[in-house]
Design a protein around this motif. Structure first.
Motif, PDB file in Angstrom:
ATOM      1  N   VAL B 153       0.857  -1.160   0.000  1.00  0.00           N
ATOM      2  CA  VAL B 153       0.000   0.000   0.000  1.00  0.00           C
ATOM      3  C   VAL B 153       0.902   1.221   0.000  1.00  0.00           C
ATOM      4  CG1 VAL B 153      -0.172   0.223   2.508  1.00  0.00           C
ATOM      5  CG2 VAL B 153      -2.090   0.939   1.069  1.00  0.00           C
ATOM      6  N   ARG B 154       0.397   2.321  -0.544  1.00  0.00           N
ATOM      7  CA  ARG B 154       1.207   3.537  -0.575  1.00  0.00           C
ATOM      8  C   ARG B 154       0.748   4.501   0.507  1.00  0.00           C
ATOM      9  NH1 ARG B 154       0.687   1.305  -5.219  1.00  0.00           N
ATOM     10  NH2 ARG B 154       2.380   1.179  -6.727  1.00  0.00           N
ATOM     11  N   SER B 155       1.702   5.129   1.158  1.00  0.00           N
ATOM     12  CA  SER B 155       1.404   6.145   2.162  1.00  0.00           C
ATOM     13  C   SER B 155       2.281   7.350   1.891  1.00  0.00           C
ATOM     14  CB  SER B 155       1.665   5.604   3.569  1.00  0.00           C
ATOM     15  OG  SER B 155       0.751   4.589   3.877  1.00  0.00           O
ATOM     16  N   LEU B 156       2.231   8.289   2.812  1.00  0.00           N
ATOM     17  CA  LEU B 156       3.032   9.490   2.640  1.00  0.00           C
ATOM     18  C   LEU B 156       4.361   9.302   3.384  1.00  0.00           C
ATOM     19  CD1 LEU B 156       2.607  12.307   1.317  1.00  0.00           C
ATOM     20  CD2 LEU B 156       2.126  13.156   3.607  1.00  0.00           C
ATOM     21  N   VAL B 157       5.444   9.279   2.633  1.00  0.00           N
ATOM     22  CA  VAL B 157       6.767   9.121   3.233  1.00  0.00           C
ATOM     23  C   VAL B 157       7.421  10.491   3.265  1.00  0.00           C
ATOM     24  CG1 VAL B 157       9.014   8.010   2.984  1.00  0.00           C
ATOM     25  CG2 VAL B 157       6.940   6.763   2.377  1.00  0.00           C
ATOM     26  N   TYR B 158       8.075  10.822   4.388  1.00  0.00           N
ATOM     27  CA  TYR B 158       8.685  12.150   4.453  1.00  0.00           C
ATOM     28  C   TYR B 158      10.087  12.094   5.035  1.00  0.00           C
ATOM     29  CZ  TYR B 158       7.239  12.096   9.383  1.00  0.00           C
ATOM     30  OH  TYR B 158       7.065  11.765  10.693  1.00  0.00           O
ATOM     31  N   ASN B 159      10.843  13.116   4.689  1.00  0.00           N
ATOM     32  CA  ASN B 159      12.238  13.224   5.109  1.00  0.00           C
ATOM     33  C   ASN B 159      12.269  13.927   6.472  1.00  0.00           C
ATOM     34  OD1 ASN B 159      14.870  14.346   5.472  1.00  0.00           O
ATOM     35  ND2 ASN B 159      15.287  13.975   3.299  1.00  0.00           N
ATOM     36  N   THR B 160      12.552  13.186   7.535  1.00  0.00           N
ATOM     37  CA  THR B 160      12.448  13.746   8.895  1.00  0.00           C
ATOM     38  C   THR B 160      13.449  14.872   9.115  1.00  0.00           C
ATOM     39  OG1 THR B 160      13.861  11.929   9.599  1.00  0.00           O
ATOM     40  CG2 THR B 160      11.511  11.700  10.012  1.00  0.00           C
ATOM     41  N   VAL B 168       8.428  21.884  10.495  1.00  0.00           N
ATOM     42  CA  VAL B 168       7.047  21.523  10.179  1.00  0.00           C
ATOM     43  C   VAL B 168       6.757  20.106  10.673  1.00  0.00           C
ATOM     44  CG1 VAL B 168       6.825  23.066   8.215  1.00  0.00           C
ATOM     45  CG2 VAL B 168       7.740  20.772   7.861  1.00  0.00           C
ATOM     46  N   GLU B 169       5.475  19.861  10.831  1.00  0.00           N
ATOM     47  CA  GLU B 169       5.016  18.571  11.357  1.00  0.00           C
ATOM     48  C   GLU B 169       4.416  17.740  10.238  1.00  0.00           C
ATOM     49  OE1 GLU B 169       5.010  17.329  14.572  1.00  0.00           O
ATOM     50  OE2 GLU B 169       6.388  18.984  14.973  1.00  0.00           O
ATOM     51  N   PRO B 170       4.480  16.405  10.349  1.00  0.00           N
ATOM     52  CA  PRO B 170       3.790  15.573   9.354  1.00  0.00           C
ATOM     53  C   PRO B 170       2.297  15.900   9.328  1.00  0.00           C
ATOM     54  CG  PRO B 170       4.764  14.214  11.102  1.00  0.00           C
ATOM     55  CD  PRO B 170       5.248  15.602  11.306  1.00  0.00           C
ATOM     56  N   PRO B 171       1.727  16.068   8.143  1.00  0.00           N
ATOM     57  CA  PRO B 171       0.352  16.558   8.020  1.00  0.00           C
ATOM     58  C   PRO B 171      -0.702  15.509   8.346  1.00  0.00           C
ATOM     59  CG  PRO B 171       1.245  16.076   5.867  1.00  0.00           C
ATOM     60  CD  PRO B 171       2.356  15.838   6.837  1.00  0.00           C
ATOM     61  N   LYS B 293      16.473   8.584   8.561  1.00  0.00           N
ATOM     62  CA  LYS B 293      16.167   9.987   8.275  1.00  0.00           C
ATOM     63  C   LYS B 293      14.819  10.172   7.599  1.00  0.00           C
ATOM     64  CE  LYS B 293      20.919  11.552   7.934  1.00  0.00           C
ATOM     65  NZ  LYS B 293      21.977  11.778   6.972  1.00  0.00           N
ATOM     66  N   PHE B 294      14.013   9.131   7.601  1.00  0.00           N
ATOM     67  CA  PHE B 294      12.694   9.303   6.997  1.00  0.00           C
ATOM     68  C   PHE B 294      11.668   8.456   7.744  1.00  0.00           C
ATOM     69  CE2 PHE B 294      12.478   5.303   4.586  1.00  0.00           C
ATOM     70  CZ  PHE B 294      13.819   4.927   4.593  1.00  0.00           C
ATOM     71  N   ALA B 295      10.420   8.856   7.609  1.00  0.00           N
ATOM     72  CA  ALA B 295       9.327   8.153   8.270  1.00  0.00           C
ATOM     73  C   ALA B 295       8.092   8.227   7.393  1.00  0.00           C
ATOM     74  CB  ALA B 295       9.051   8.788   9.631  1.00  0.00           C
ATOM     75  N   ALA B 296       7.009   7.606   7.865  1.00  0.00           N
ATOM     76  CA  ALA B 296       5.795   7.582   7.054  1.00  0.00           C
ATOM     77  C   ALA B 296       4.584   7.908   7.911  1.00  0.00           C
ATOM     78  CB  ALA B 296       5.622   6.211   6.418  1.00  0.00           C
ATOM     79  N   VAL B 297       3.565   8.458   7.252  1.00  0.00           N
ATOM     80  CA  VAL B 297       2.252   8.613   7.885  1.00  0.00           C
ATOM     81  C   VAL B 297       1.219   8.189   6.850  1.00  0.00           C
ATOM     82  CG1 VAL B 297       2.760  10.458   9.519  1.00  0.00           C
ATOM     83  CG2 VAL B 297       2.214  11.030   7.141  1.00  0.00           C
ATOM     84  N   PRO B 298       0.041   7.735   7.319  1.00  0.00           N
ATOM     85  CA  PRO B 298      -1.014   7.439   6.355  1.00  0.00           C
ATOM     86  C   PRO B 298      -1.339   8.699   5.556  1.00  0.00           C
ATOM     87  CG  PRO B 298      -1.589   6.562   8.502  1.00  0.00           C
ATOM     88  CD  PRO B 298      -0.366   7.403   8.699  1.00  0.00           C
ATOM     89  N   ILE B 299      -1.807   8.535   4.331  1.00  0.00           N
ATOM     90  CA  ILE B 299      -2.148   9.703   3.516  1.00  0.00           C
ATOM     91  C   ILE B 299      -3.348  10.396   4.161  1.00  0.00           C
ATOM     92  CG2 ILE B 299      -2.896  10.487   1.236  1.00  0.00           C
ATOM     93  CD1 ILE B 299      -1.518   8.031   0.079  1.00  0.00           C
ATOM     94  N   PRO B 300      -3.220  11.680   4.493  1.00  0.00           N
ATOM     95  CA  PRO B 300      -4.322  12.342   5.182  1.00  0.00           C
ATOM     96  C   PRO B 300      -5.535  12.515   4.279  1.00  0.00           C
ATOM     97  CG  PRO B 300      -2.593  13.915   4.657  1.00  0.00           C
ATOM     98  CD  PRO B 300      -2.065  12.572   4.288  1.00  0.00           C
ATOM     99  N   GLY B 301      -6.727  12.441   4.917  1.00  0.00           N
ATOM    100  CA  GLY B 301      -7.937  12.786   4.185  1.00  0.00           C
ATOM    101  C   GLY B 301      -8.071  14.296   4.150  1.00  0.00           C
ATOM    102  N   GLN B 302      -9.021  14.770   3.354  1.00  0.00           N
ATOM    103  CA  GLN B 302      -9.140  16.215   3.148  1.00  0.00           C
ATOM    104  C   GLN B 302      -9.198  16.986   4.467  1.00  0.00           C
ATOM    105  OE1 GLN B 302     -12.367  17.169   0.558  1.00  0.00           O
ATOM    106  NE2 GLN B 302     -11.440  19.092  -0.054  1.00  0.00           N
ATOM    107  N   ASP B 303     -10.090  16.525   5.351  1.00  0.00           N
ATOM    108  CA  ASP B 303     -10.225  17.227   6.642  1.00  0.00           C
ATOM    109  C   ASP B 303      -9.862  16.302   7.787  1.00  0.00           C
ATOM    110  OD1 ASP B 303     -11.332  19.589   5.389  1.00  0.00           O
ATOM    111  OD2 ASP B 303     -13.063  18.297   4.976  1.00  0.00           O
ATOM    112  N   PRO B 367       8.376   1.974  13.115  1.00  0.00           N
ATOM    113  CA  PRO B 367       7.840   3.225  12.560  1.00  0.00           C
ATOM    114  C   PRO B 367       7.751   3.223  11.035  1.00  0.00           C
ATOM    115  CG  PRO B 367      10.067   3.534  13.393  1.00  0.00           C
ATOM    116  CD  PRO B 367       9.630   2.174  13.852  1.00  0.00           C
ATOM    117  N   LEU B 368       8.474   2.314  10.403  1.00  0.00           N
ATOM    118  CA  LEU B 368       8.366   2.253   8.947  1.00  0.00           C
ATOM    119  C   LEU B 368       7.450   1.111   8.509  1.00  0.00           C
ATOM    120  CD1 LEU B 368      11.962   3.222   7.865  1.00  0.00           C
ATOM    121  CD2 LEU B 368       9.843   4.453   7.391  1.00  0.00           C
ATOM    122  N   VAL B 369       6.808   0.465   9.447  1.00  0.00           N
ATOM    123  CA  VAL B 369       5.843  -0.578   9.107  1.00  0.00           C
ATOM    124  C   VAL B 369       4.455  -0.179   9.594  1.00  0.00           C
ATOM    125  CG1 VAL B 369       5.158  -2.981   9.441  1.00  0.00           C
ATOM    126  CG2 VAL B 369       7.567  -2.414   9.137  1.00  0.00           C
ATOM    127  N   ALA B 370       4.393   0.313  10.854  1.00  0.00           N
ATOM    128  CA  ALA B 370       3.097   0.599  11.472  1.00  0.00           C
ATOM    129  C   ALA B 370       2.209   1.571  10.677  1.00  0.00           C
ATOM    130  CB  ALA B 370       3.307   1.097  12.893  1.00  0.00           C
TER     131      ALA B 370
END
Lengths: 315, 431, 284
Positions: B153-160, B168-171, B293-303, B367-370
């Motif tokens: 599955v694809r999520s939002l990966v970001y450079n910590t 800035v914080e992960p959205p 140096k990187f982590a992931a968060v689920p792709i945020p919904g609009q709101d 943190p890169l699986v959950a």
């Protein structure tokens, strides 16, 4: 003495008779292998591609050999497609015209330049031209893609370094700049043949004719068009025909560019369109119909050329 | 010279043709008749598992021990795999077993190229342990043609590191995402705050779904693409707007594929991007400096909440050309159950296709699986389950739309309308 | 505009004119050689892709090692060489025989055959891909190099016939007559008189067949799809690019490996090639 004479006469007439008979059979014997290859591998496939184009020919039909005739439906769909008239056909024909004109004009210019150089520089330059010629189309395409790469290509880097460009530009997304790069690639790959052929022709034009014309006060342009061009008519005919053949069939140079394999619809040409419809959509019948149209287009153009060339030859 | 010349030429021709034949025979790939010498030809997609060579060396040994047959694995690149499958189906040169992308399995089954797995699965008694979504995708005409192997599955990966420096914080909402992008751009004007690739359809759909739109829906027998609905357009407007209005992406990204995103991210040039659950390994593999140096968060919904993301994955399919189908299934079973399935999942970062194994993975706290696991469970979605969806992919409908928007050739409204029309027509099999 | 004679003479040798010519030559060299240079430069630079340096920022041969070992280009080169040589040999023999027929004999249908030879060259490869694919499949030659040779011979043949026809026609008929008078058989005349004189033409057409086979892309892509071991260089590079699309150093190294053999070969035979082309084009 007399006997000898008759003998030679006999030998002269006898073989002629048998040669006459042989002459009807021998050419066909010599031609047979080549004709067989052409018939099996070019002519029969051409007939077949036409037959495919009249069918709904998909993956299932290819594997099972089933037939499902649909008449001219594929053609109707193509001709009714606005894509054909606004994108595919203009891209194909427009590009071919530009690249033939570009290749022949540039190649001729280079030949004229080479003819005016001394031996040393002529050798150096023609070796460089050979190097360009030797670059395979696939390789050449990747090299140009790399040069024009948006983020890391040298072209954008240099323009930005010179302050001519503020941000990197992606040259592959715009139809015009995309084809400008293809044109550069095709001319780079195609002009050496023209230059080398025309140069050899130029060197064969008698010097006296040129000098006489110069004495008469003819300028360089006039000398070129009134003496050189007529002398090299046949050379130009060959060069133009071959360039047309090669430039119309541009496939890898478009297909391998970013977006060229179908995602950028504004750069599709007939060849790529036919390929992606066939092998991507499994619509081999539809793809065949596109291929047939491309073939007809080329044949119409060749017919004009061939008539010109053969007319010259039969004199 | 006269006679002598003819022979060398003839001899040379003969020798060359002979050499070419032997060379050609060496280069097998001819699945149909390879069973005679006890080999199983298998195609596996390139790049899923960084250590695929080692993995398949182990599998080969185990397979040979169990069956006495040798395994011949050929790695195929995703980009031209579809065309390669199609030409080999047309040419009757398919392998015995191959990894098939979930969207392709119904297409190849429809072409009559695949063998049904129902009997084998029943015989092995493993039918109840298969992940539902993958079974669905592998079923055509009520028969199972694709054995669930793995899913991602694809999520939002970001450079910590970049996020910290920019403060800035992960959205968790789209608004936050845009703010984060703006913050990153300010701190790193020469880098890509958020990569919006033009040639990567699976990075697009989360935004369509996140805004409440649909890619395509089935009513009766007819598919209708919803890419041009107001909701979908809003999602597309946001996602492409990050590039076209915000300037947070790069112009080069207009022609990027997912591999290009990965390369750029691994090089440390990208702040955030939609990337797969399998990419962390590849990122570190490409650039060891990125470790940690990187982590992931689920792709945020609009709101807020989670925007659905495509559950992509692969089946193992058996081709009709396989002469020894029991041997072929022995291999499939070995790969999709037990030790090797678990090992593959661990090495590749994909989720296994077996319920019993999947549960274990989902409990991970890495943190890169959950975050991916959360996306998988709470925000997993599927592309239209039509046998013609593979044709939509091959037609690059979504990429075409994205590229024309990103390059400024068309507005979201124009491009999505054209894409929806094309998708509807291809899905319903205009052929 | 045209001045008088003495003026023009001085104008021709004027430094300005020489300078202009020099600039043109320089521009031409840049245009022809820059892509070649850039390919070499990137292939030798460990930093290729990170900086656009006009010389290798960190010289290395690693890209070449990578491409030849893991990239599999050793195999691809061998395959291409076999295919290209096979194509050259078979197509040259067939083209020579056919060209003698059309250049030396007047027979019914001669013009039609010539016309056909010219026309089949116009057929776009895309039109032949689907039927030839089916045909080669029926011959059980998919994924084999022989299948490709068969196809490439067909592609190279029309040009070969057309080119060689000029050479054969240029051989004086008197030489053949003389051979006949000496009692030579037709076959003998062919090998001892005709062949040596046509040799330069054979060189030119061989080069064309070689290049056709070496560069061809679309048939290789469809007909070798299933077997990486039988990939030719063109399709090998395509596949390599698909996997390492951002490793420009390696892609350029692979491109160099493919290009350089042809390039050296070209530069070595260039004089012969030029004379071959003109003789063929400017048919006597």
């Amino acid at each position: 003495m007399t006997q000898q004479l008759t003998e030679t006469r006999l030998r002269k007439t006898l073989p002629r008779l048998s040669r006459a008979r042989a002459a009807t059979v021998r050419p066909w014997l010599l031609l047979a292998p080549a004709l067989a290859v052409l018939a099996v591998l070019l002519l029969w496939p051409l007939v077949r591609v036409f037959l495919f184009s009249l069918q709904d020919y998909g993956l299932r039909e290819i594997t099972t050999g089933e037939l499902s005739w649909i008449g001219l439906e594929n053609y109707a769909e193509i001709l009714a497609s606005p894509e054909l008239w606004t994108v595919v056909l203009p891209n194909t024909v427009g590009f071919a015209v530009l690249s033939v004109v570009g290749t022949v004009a540039f190649g001729t210019g280079v030949a004229v330049l080479l003819a005016s150089l001394g031996t040393f520089w002529r050798t150096v330059t023609s070796s460089a031209i050979m190097a360009a010629w030797a670059m395979p189309a696939v390789t050449g395409t990747y090299v140009w893609v790399w040069i024009f790469d948006a983020d890391r290509g040298v072209f954008n880097d240099v323009l930005m370094g010179l302050g001519l460009l503020d941000d990197p530009t992606n040259w592959f997304t715009d139809r015009w700049s995309f084809y400008a790069i293809v044109l550069l690639n095709v001319i780079h790959h195609g002009f050496p043949f023209v230059a080398v052929t025309v140069l050899a022709g130029l060197l064969g034009v008698p010097k006296e004719m040129l000098e006489a014309a110069e004495m008469d006060g003819a300028g360089a342009f006039r000398r070129f068009f009134s003496i050189i061009v007529p002398q090299l008519r046949q050379v130009f005919a060959v060069v133009i025909i071959l360039s047309t053949i090669w430039d119309f069939k541009v496939f890898a140079q478009v297909y391998l560019m970013p977006g060229g394999a179908g995602s950028n619809r504004s750069v599709l040409n007939l060849g790529v369109w036919s390929y992606v419809e066939s092998f991507g959509q499994n619509r081999y019948g539809f793809g065949s119909a596109i291929a047939v149209l491309l073939t007809l287009l080329l044949l119409a153009i060749t017919a004009v050329y061939v008539r010109a060339v053969l007319a010259e030859e039969e004199r | 010279m006269t006679r002598a010349m003819r022979r060398p030429i003839a001899a040379a021709t003969g020798a060359l043709l002979l050499a070419a034949t032997t060379a050609a025979c060496g280069g097998g790939g001819d699945g149909g008749d390879s069973e005679g010498d006890g080999t199983l030809d298998v195609w596996i997609m390139q790049g899923t598992n960084p250590d695929a060579d080692g993995f398949f060396a182990d599998v080969s040994t185990a397979f040979e021990e169990e069956t006495g047959a040798t395994l011949n694995v050929e790695f195929v690149e995703w980009g031209d795999a579809h065309d390669r499958f199609v030409t080999s189906i047309a040419g009757g040169t398919t392998p015995d077993v191959a990894e098939t992308g979930t969207t392709w399995t119904p297409e190849f089954a429809d072409a009559g190229a695949l063998a049904s797995l129902d009997e084998h699965v029943e015989g092995a008694g493993i039918g109840d342990d298969l992940v539902e979504g993958l079974v669905e995708a592998g079923t055509y005409d009520e028969q199972l043609y694709g054995m669930p192997w793995y899913a991602g599955v694809r999520s939002l990966v970001y450079n910590t590191e970049m996020f910290e420096k920019a403060g800035v914080e992960p959205p968790t909402t789209w608004e936050e995402l845009e703010e984060a992008a703006a913050g990153l751009k300010e701190e790193y004007p020469d880098k890509i705050a958020v990569a919006v690739p033009g040639d990567a359809e699976f990075t697009v759909y989360p935004w369509v779904w996140g805004a409440g739109g649909e890619v395509a829906t089935l009513e009766g027998d007819t598919w209708t693409s919803g890419l041009d609905s107001p909701e979908s357009q809003e999602g597309l407007e946001f996602w492409t707007g990050l590039a076209t209005e915000g300037g947070y992406s790069s112009t080069g990204a207009t022609t990027w594929r997912e591999t290009d995103v990965l390369d750029a991210f691994a090089a440390g040039d990208v702040g955030m991007a939609v990337m797969g659950s399998w990419t962390p390994g590849a990122i570190v593999d490409a650039n060891a400096d990125m470790e940690g140096k990187f982590a992931a968060v689920p792709i945020p919904g609009q709101d807020g909440g989670i925007a659905p993301s495509v559950l992509g994955g692969s089946h193992l399919s058996m081709f009709e050309t396989a002469e020894d189908k029991d041997l072929a299934f022995t291999f499939i079973e070995m790969m999709t159950t037990g030790e090797f399935a678990q090992q593959w999942s661990e090495q590749s970062g994909y989720f296994p296709g077996q319920v019993s194994l999947l549960d274990e993975t989902l409990e991970s706290t890495d943190p890169l699986v959950a975050p991916f696991a959360r996306q998988f469970v709470e925000g997993g979605a599927s592309v239209p389950a039509a046998p013609t969806y593979g044709n939509v992919q091959a037609k690059l409908t979504t990429s075409t739309m994205m590229q024309s928007i990103l390059s400024g050739d068309a507005t979201v409204a124009e491009a999505s309308k054209a894409a929806a029309e094309e998708m509807t027509s291809v899905l319903n099999g205009s052929e | 505009m045209s001045g008088n004679r003495p003026l023009r003479r001085t104008a021709r040798r004027s430094p300005l004119r020489q300078l202009g010519k020099g600039v043109l030559v320089a521009l031409l060299l840049v245009f022809t050689l820059f892509p070649v240079y850039w390919m070499l430069n990137s292939s030798l630079d460990a930093q290729a892709g990170n900086t656009s340096s006009f010389w290798p920022a960190e010289p290395t041969l690693d890209h070449y090692v990578f491409v030849l070992t893991e990239g599999g280009f050793g195999t691809f080169l061998r395959n291409s060489l076999l295919v290209a040589l096979g194509t050259v040999v078979v197509s040259s023999v067939l083209a020579l025989l056919a060209s003698v027929a059309v250049a030396r004999f007047r027979f019914k249908m001669r013009t039609q055959i010539l016309m056909m030879v010219l026309i089949v060259q116009m057929v776009p490869l895309e039109a032949l891909v689907i039927p030839l694919f089916v045909q080669v499949r029926d011959l059980q030659l998919l994924n084999t190099l022989i299948g490709l040779v068969v196809v490439y011979v067909a592609l190279a043949l029309p040009f070969g016939i057309w080119m060689l026809r000029g050479f054969v026609a240029a051989v004086p008929v008197e030489l053949e007559e003389a051979a006949y008078l000496d009692g030579a058989s037709w076959g003998r005349m062919f090998w001892s008189v005709l062949l040596p004189l046509v040799a330069p033409g054979l060189v030119a057409t061989s080069i064309f067949s070689f290049i056709t086979a070496w560069n061809e892309f679309i048939f290789a892509m469809t007909m070798l799809g299933g077997a990486t071991e039988s990939y030719t260089v063109a399709i090998g590079l395509h596949s390599f690019f698909g996997i390492h699309s951002n490793d420009w150093g390696a892609i350029m190294a692979a491109s160099t490996i493919i290009t350089v053999p042809v390039m050296i070969f070209f530069i070595l035979v260039q004089r012969r090639l030029a004379s071959g082309l003109t003789a063929g084009a400017v048919k006597a």
